[in-house]
Design a protein around this motif. Structure first.
Motif, PDB file in Angstrom:
ATOM      1  N   MET A   1       0.832  -1.182   0.000  1.00  0.00           N
ATOM      2  CA  MET A   1       0.000   0.000   0.000  1.00  0.00           C
ATOM      3  C   MET A   1       0.878   1.247   0.000  1.00  0.00           C
ATOM      4  O   MET A   1       1.760   1.396   0.824  1.00  0.00           O
ATOM      5  CB  MET A   1      -0.877  -0.031   1.259  1.00  0.00           C
ATOM      6  CG  MET A   1      -1.774   1.147   1.376  1.00  0.00           C
ATOM      7  SD  MET A   1      -2.881   0.918   2.776  1.00  0.00           S
ATOM      8  CE  MET A   1      -2.693   2.491   3.536  1.00  0.00           C
ATOM      9  N   SER A   2       0.629   2.135  -0.924  1.00  0.00           N
ATOM     10  CA  SER A   2       1.392   3.380  -0.965  1.00  0.00           C
ATOM     11  C   SER A   2       0.527   4.513  -0.442  1.00  0.00           C
ATOM     12  O   SER A   2      -0.697   4.474  -0.519  1.00  0.00           O
ATOM     13  CB  SER A   2       1.860   3.686  -2.398  1.00  0.00           C
ATOM     14  OG  SER A   2       0.744   3.976  -3.202  1.00  0.00           O
ATOM     15  N   THR A   3       1.171   5.514   0.106  1.00  0.00           N
ATOM     16  CA  THR A   3       0.453   6.676   0.605  1.00  0.00           C
ATOM     17  C   THR A   3       0.846   7.896  -0.196  1.00  0.00           C
ATOM     18  O   THR A   3       1.985   8.014  -0.662  1.00  0.00           O
ATOM     19  CB  THR A   3       0.759   6.928   2.095  1.00  0.00           C
ATOM     20  OG1 THR A   3       2.165   7.120   2.247  1.00  0.00           O
ATOM     21  CG2 THR A   3       0.306   5.756   2.950  1.00  0.00           C
ATOM     22  N   SER A   4      -0.100   8.789  -0.352  1.00  0.00           N
ATOM     23  CA  SER A   4       0.166  10.029  -1.072  1.00  0.00           C
ATOM     24  C   SER A   4       0.810  11.028  -0.125  1.00  0.00           C
ATOM     25  O   SER A   4       0.453  11.094   1.053  1.00  0.00           O
ATOM     26  CB  SER A   4      -1.137  10.619  -1.612  1.00  0.00           C
ATOM     27  OG  SER A   4      -1.745   9.745  -2.526  1.00  0.00           O
ATOM     28  N   PRO A   5       1.720  11.838  -0.628  1.00  0.00           N
ATOM     29  CA  PRO A   5       2.336  12.854   0.238  1.00  0.00           C
ATOM     30  C   PRO A   5       1.338  13.957   0.579  1.00  0.00           C
ATOM     31  O   PRO A   5       0.445  14.277  -0.201  1.00  0.00           O
ATOM     32  CB  PRO A   5       3.478  13.401  -0.622  1.00  0.00           C
ATOM     33  CG  PRO A   5       3.035  13.166  -2.026  1.00  0.00           C
ATOM     34  CD  PRO A   5       2.234  11.890  -1.999  1.00  0.00           C
ATOM     35  N   ILE A   6       1.506  14.520   1.756  1.00  0.00           N
ATOM     36  CA  ILE A   6       0.696  15.680   2.141  1.00  0.00           C
ATOM     37  C   ILE A   6       1.328  16.904   1.486  1.00  0.00           C
ATOM     38  O   ILE A   6       2.484  17.230   1.752  1.00  0.00           O
ATOM     39  CB  ILE A   6       0.639  15.833   3.664  1.00  0.00           C
ATOM     40  CG1 ILE A   6      -0.065  14.619   4.286  1.00  0.00           C
ATOM     41  CG2 ILE A   6      -0.072  17.133   4.042  1.00  0.00           C
ATOM     42  CD1 ILE A   6      -0.038  14.579   5.792  1.00  0.00           C
ATOM     43  N   VAL A   7       0.553  17.546   0.622  1.00  0.00           N
ATOM     44  CA  VAL A   7       1.084  18.696  -0.118  1.00  0.00           C
ATOM     45  C   VAL A   7       0.541  20.025   0.407  1.00  0.00           C
ATOM     46  O   VAL A   7       1.055  21.084   0.051  1.00  0.00           O
ATOM     47  CB  VAL A   7       0.811  18.565  -1.635  1.00  0.00           C
ATOM     48  CG1 VAL A   7       1.559  17.374  -2.209  1.00  0.00           C
ATOM     49  CG2 VAL A   7      -0.674  18.455  -1.920  1.00  0.00           C
ATOM     50  N   ARG A   8      -0.484  19.964   1.244  1.00  0.00           N
ATOM     51  CA  ARG A   8      -1.010  21.197   1.846  1.00  0.00           C
ATOM     52  C   ARG A   8      -1.629  20.864   3.185  1.00  0.00           C
ATOM     53  O   ARG A   8      -2.364  19.899   3.321  1.00  0.00           O
ATOM     54  CB  ARG A   8      -2.076  21.845   0.949  1.00  0.00           C
ATOM     55  CG  ARG A   8      -2.562  23.176   1.501  1.00  0.00           C
ATOM     56  CD  ARG A   8      -3.533  23.860   0.542  1.00  0.00           C
ATOM     57  NE  ARG A   8      -3.737  25.258   0.837  1.00  0.00           N
ATOM     58  CZ  ARG A   8      -4.528  25.739   1.790  1.00  0.00           C
ATOM     59  NH1 ARG A   8      -5.187  24.923   2.566  1.00  0.00           N
ATOM     60  NH2 ARG A   8      -4.659  27.040   1.961  1.00  0.00           N
ATOM     61  N   ARG A   9      -1.317  21.693   4.182  1.00  0.00           N
ATOM     62  CA  ARG A   9      -1.932  21.583   5.511  1.00  0.00           C
ATOM     63  C   ARG A   9      -2.625  22.902   5.817  1.00  0.00           C
ATOM     64  O   ARG A   9      -2.104  23.972   5.514  1.00  0.00           O
ATOM     65  CB  ARG A   9      -0.871  21.333   6.590  1.00  0.00           C
ATOM     66  CG  ARG A   9      -0.330  19.938   6.598  1.00  0.00           C
ATOM     67  CD  ARG A   9       0.493  19.703   7.869  1.00  0.00           C
ATOM     68  NE  ARG A   9       0.946  18.347   7.951  1.00  0.00           N
ATOM     69  CZ  ARG A   9       0.235  17.338   8.448  1.00  0.00           C
ATOM     70  NH1 ARG A   9      -0.956  17.549   8.921  1.00  0.00           N
ATOM     71  NH2 ARG A   9       0.725  16.125   8.476  1.00  0.00           N
ATOM     72  N   SER A  10      -3.780  22.788   6.435  1.00  0.00           N
ATOM     73  CA  SER A  10      -4.474  23.994   6.854  1.00  0.00           C
ATOM     74  C   SER A  10      -5.123  23.758   8.214  1.00  0.00           C
ATOM     75  O   SER A  10      -5.308  22.621   8.641  1.00  0.00           O
ATOM     76  CB  SER A  10      -5.521  24.423   5.818  1.00  0.00           C
ATOM     77  OG  SER A  10      -6.471  23.409   5.613  1.00  0.00           O
TER      78      SER A  10
END
Length: 153
Positions: A1-10
């Motif tokens: 299972m791969s995870t997507s990178p977090i590209v924005r935090r709010s």
């Protein structure tokens, strides 16, 4: 299972005033139906914490100060190149001075309308609060959110 990178935090607030009303922003854009959103925005590198980012955003967007409580919801959504994560905090309004707003929302008319509104928390079902998952969360947790905000007084 791969995870997507977090590209924005709010960081966003479920901000309640002392009359059990949510302080929201009514958004109007040409060609679209109005919708409502909770105040908040991006967490910058200069922000020490998500709570610090939220306090900055409340000042910019509303001219407000608040007692910020704990994170009550985490919302993730796919976006270009990864995932966007919104941390939603419960907060209690201390002061609000719309004349003190400084965010680009108020200075760039091309972005549409940003009206600060107070909506009784028990009437959230009558507005289009976005994202929909936030609206559902509020409707499912009204009593708990009011109790948590009251404890922040």
């Amino acid at each position: 299972m791969s995870t997507s990178p977090i590209v924005r935090r709010s960081a966003r607030a479920l901000l309640l005033d002392d009359q059990q009303r949510l302080v929201l922003i009514k958004r109007t854009k040409q060609g679209q139906s109005p919708y409502w959103t909770s105040p908040g925005g991006g967490i910058d590198d200069a922000d020490a914490t998500a709570e610090a980012a939220l306090e900055r955003e409340l000042a910019e967007e509303l001219g407000a100060t608040a007692a910020v409580g704990g994170r009550v919801l985490l919302i993730s959504s796919p976006t270009s190149g990864g995932v966007s994560v919104q941390e939603v905090f419960i907060a209690r309004l201390r002061t609000l001075d719309e004349a003190a707003r400084t965010g680009e929302e108020w200075t760039d008319g091309r972005r549409g309308g940003y009206e600060v509104v107070h909506v009784p928390i028990h009437q959230v079902d009558t507005i289009d609060l976005k994202p929909a998952v936030l609206r559902g969360f509020v409707l499912d947790n009204v009593d708990a959110l009011v109790a948590e905000a009251t404890d922040l007084a």
